[in-house]
Scaffold this active site. Structure first.
Site, PDB file in Angstrom:
ATOM      1  N   TYR A 170      13.131   0.730  33.873  1.00  0.00           N
ATOM      2  CA  TYR A 170      13.054   0.385  35.289  1.00  0.00           C
ATOM      3  C   TYR A 170      13.621   1.502  36.163  1.00  0.00           C
ATOM      4  O   TYR A 170      13.026   1.876  37.182  1.00  0.00           O
ATOM      5  CB  TYR A 170      13.819  -0.923  35.507  1.00  0.00           C
ATOM      6  CG  TYR A 170      13.896  -1.417  36.917  1.00  0.00           C
ATOM      7  CD1 TYR A 170      12.795  -1.968  37.557  1.00  0.00           C
ATOM      8  CD2 TYR A 170      15.104  -1.374  37.631  1.00  0.00           C
ATOM      9  CE1 TYR A 170      12.878  -2.460  38.859  1.00  0.00           C
ATOM     10  CE2 TYR A 170      15.198  -1.859  38.920  1.00  0.00           C
ATOM     11  CZ  TYR A 170      14.081  -2.392  39.527  1.00  0.00           C
ATOM     12  OH  TYR A 170      14.176  -2.866  40.816  1.00  0.00           O
ATOM     13  N   LYS A 174      11.504   3.579  38.937  1.00  0.00           N
ATOM     14  CA  LYS A 174      11.905   3.534  40.342  1.00  0.00           C
ATOM     15  C   LYS A 174      12.293   4.916  40.865  1.00  0.00           C
ATOM     16  O   LYS A 174      12.101   5.214  42.049  1.00  0.00           O
ATOM     17  CB  LYS A 174      13.061   2.546  40.520  1.00  0.00           C
ATOM     18  CG  LYS A 174      12.648   1.083  40.382  1.00  0.00           C
ATOM     19  CD  LYS A 174      11.570   0.698  41.384  1.00  0.00           C
ATOM     20  CE  LYS A 174      11.346  -0.792  41.470  1.00  0.00           C
ATOM     21  NZ  LYS A 174      10.245  -1.147  42.411  1.00  0.00           N
TER      22      LYS A 174
END
Length: 298
Positions: A170, A174
């Site tokens: 993640y 991001k």
């Protein structure tokens, strides 16, 4: 007259949480909204048209205009259909808010290839694919003499800015979104498109399992997803002219501008360094630079 009256807005991942709050906030300010959501579970499995349809019903019940779209934003053809849904339903596209995503949290030593690929796909490719098709539409409009005051808001995270233990997939996705936002802002300016990113903190299905974000019994709910949306609506309006290539952190009543990577202290010898020379050089650079912000969870 609302702040975005008459503007056509696509919000991905808009069936629940922050995306739903964005869709409702845009509609409340007069926008016509394409509510995109595949109805997947927090880990990306399954799918249903229900969440997108419910948000559309909410908007229409309040007198707004909205249509639902359940295409997979990380699928090339699905992303193209999403952009077409805005043009076909409302005659154009002015704002893209990329928000869709899910989690497959794991420490790096336990993170599988499938868990890596799935999260990077939905967050990073799921931002790129709709942006790519929207950008092609805006370029064609500009070349035809119909340039729109277009806006893009990409959704990163504090994990993308600083990293987050147990979220290597993640965090990497991001962080990639921040790089994508910088490049898109530079490349699309010639077509009148402004691109910014946000790093929000709010109570959603993704965060409630990781952090304690319990709503207070009374008073201001700092972690309510609705707190994030006013900035996103403003960034999607013509009022944000001149603001591009920026990253905003937003949570509760706080809005801040992230500083990002910048060139720091340097030493230039004027010729190639020898390996043995570099210990004191690196030590002096570290001594003259601020310490990095800590990784979340470290």
């Amino acid at each position: 007259m609302g702040l975005v009256d008459g503007r056509v807005v696509v919000v991905t991942g808009a069936g629940r949480g922050i995306g739903r709050a964005h869709a409702l906030a845009f509609a409340a300010e007069g926008a016509r909204v394409v509510v995109n959501d595949g109805g997947a579970s927090p880990d990306g499995s399954g799918g249903t048209a229900g969440p997108a349809g419910l948000v559309v019903s909410e908007i229409r019940a309040l007198g707004g205009e909205a249509v639902a779209n359940t295409d997979d934003v990380a699928d090339w053809d699905g992303a193209a259909r999403l952009v077409s849904a805005a043009v076909d339903s409302f005659g154009g596209l002015d704002v893209l808010v990329a928000n869709a995503g899910f989690l497959r949290d794991r420490m790096l030593v336990n993170l599988s290839e499938e868990e890596w690929d799935a999260v990077v796909r939905v967050h990073l490719k799921g931002h790129f694919a709709p942006l790519r098709h929207a950008a092609a539409y805006w370029r064609a409009e500009a070349k035809a003499g119909r340039a729109r005051s277009a806006r893009v808001v990409l959704t990163s995270s504090g994990a993308g800015l600083l990293g987050s233990v147990g979220q290597g997939n993640y965090s990497a996705a991001k962080a990639g979104i921040l790089g994508l936002a910088s490049v898109a802002a530079a490349e699309l300016a010639r077509y009148g498109v402004l691109v910014n990113a946000i790093a929000p903190a709010a109570r959603t299905r993704m965060t409630e399992g990781t952090f304690d974000m319990t709503a207070p019994a009374s008073g201001f709910d700092a972690m309510a997803p609705e707190n994030v949306s006013p900035l996103v609506v403003w960034l999607g309006s013509v009022e944000s002219a001149g603001v591009t290539g920026r990253v905003f952190e937003v949570d509760g009543g706080r809005v801040s501008l992230a500083d990002g990577w910048r060139h720091g202290p340097s030493r230039d010898k004027g010729t190639r360094w020898e390996p043995a020379e570099l210990g004191p050089v690196v030590a002096s650079l570290l001594a003259s630079a601020p310490s990095p912000e800590p990784v979340y969870g470290a």
